[in-house]
Design a protein around this motif. Structure first.
Motif, mmCIF file in Angstrom:
data_model
loop_
_atom_site.group_PDB
_atom_site.id
_atom_site.type_symbol
_atom_site.label_atom_id
_atom_site.label_comp_id
_atom_site.label_asym_id
_atom_site.label_seq_id
_atom_site.Cartn_x
_atom_site.Cartn_y
_atom_site.Cartn_z
ATOM 1 N N THR A 18 1.703 6.954 -6.615
ATOM 2 C CA THR A 18 0.573 7.814 -6.989
ATOM 3 C C THR A 18 0.933 9.280 -6.772
ATOM 4 O OG1 THR A 18 -1.057 6.109 -6.476
ATOM 5 C CG2 THR A 18 -1.838 8.388 -6.482
ATOM 6 N N GLN A 19 1.533 9.590 -5.642
ATOM 7 C CA GLN A 19 1.928 10.964 -5.359
ATOM 8 C C GLN A 19 2.961 11.465 -6.362
ATOM 9 O OE1 GLN A 19 3.183 11.204 -1.260
ATOM 10 N NE2 GLN A 19 1.167 10.622 -0.489
ATOM 11 N N THR A 66 2.073 -3.768 -9.443
ATOM 12 C CA THR A 66 2.150 -2.357 -9.049
ATOM 13 C C THR A 66 3.095 -1.600 -9.966
ATOM 14 O OG1 THR A 66 1.658 -2.879 -6.742
ATOM 15 C CG2 THR A 66 2.729 -0.766 -7.172
ATOM 16 N N ASN A 95 1.228 12.179 -9.667
ATOM 17 C CA ASN A 95 0.462 13.422 -9.596
ATOM 18 C C ASN A 95 1.349 14.666 -9.677
ATOM 19 O OD1 ASN A 95 -1.878 11.924 -9.373
ATOM 20 N ND2 ASN A 95 -1.994 12.101 -7.154
ATOM 21 N N ALA A 123 2.334 1.864 -3.538
ATOM 22 C CA ALA A 123 1.326 2.401 -4.457
ATOM 23 C C ALA A 123 1.000 3.854 -4.133
ATOM 24 C CB ALA A 123 0.063 1.543 -4.405
ATOM 25 N N GLN A 124 0.923 4.171 -2.864
ATOM 26 C CA GLN A 124 0.632 5.545 -2.441
ATOM 27 C C GLN A 124 1.765 6.492 -2.859
ATOM 28 O OE1 GLN A 124 0.663 6.189 1.811
ATOM 29 N NE2 GLN A 124 -0.799 7.865 1.620
ATOM 30 N N GLU A 125 2.991 6.091 -2.640
ATOM 31 C CA GLU A 125 4.133 6.927 -3.012
ATOM 32 C C GLU A 125 4.199 7.131 -4.528
ATOM 33 O OE1 GLU A 125 6.514 8.521 -0.968
ATOM 34 O OE2 GLU A 125 4.995 8.023 0.521
ATOM 35 N N ALA A 183 0.836 -1.211 0.000
ATOM 36 C CA ALA A 183 0.000 0.000 0.000
ATOM 37 C C ALA A 183 0.866 1.254 0.000
ATOM 38 C CB ALA A 183 -0.933 -0.008 1.207
ATOM 39 N N TRP A 184 1.921 1.246 0.787
ATOM 40 C CA TRP A 184 2.830 2.397 0.852
ATOM 41 C C TRP A 184 3.457 2.669 -0.513
ATOM 42 C CZ3 TRP A 184 8.059 2.730 -0.135
ATOM 43 C CH2 TRP A 184 8.659 3.947 0.193
#
Length: 90
Positions: free
Chosen positions: A40-41, A82, A44, A36-38, A33-34
């Protein structure tokens, strides 16, 4: 820092049995999860990433003395999925 060692059977743990460690939805310490979150950021923000880890996430990475893979297949597949989703970032 991504801790890919948590996806390996090289870690001996009393907290989880092998069935838990290899289940499709298990994410030790939220590392998948970490990641994928990183990513994604970074996407963006229009940035790129280099990813390193403790254990190489390649299909042919085996213990030379045991003949088994270094990463559990479930975590290796999840990692590669991922990376594929974020190929524009990595």
């Amino acid at each position: 820092v991504l801790n890919s060692l948590l996806w390996s059977d090289a870690i001996v743990t009393n907290n989880y049995d092998k069935a838990a460690l290899t289940s499709e939805d298990f994410d030790p310490f939220g590392q998948h999860a970490w990641l994928a979150q990183e990513l994604t950021q970074l996407r963006n923000k229009g940035k790129k990433a280099y990813i390193t880890g403790h254990i190489p996430p390649i299909a042919i990475s085996y213990y030379p003395y045991e003949g088994g893979p270094l990463l559990f297949d479930t975590h290796s597949r999840r990692y590669h999925n991922t990376i594929a989703m974020f190929s524009d970032v990595v």
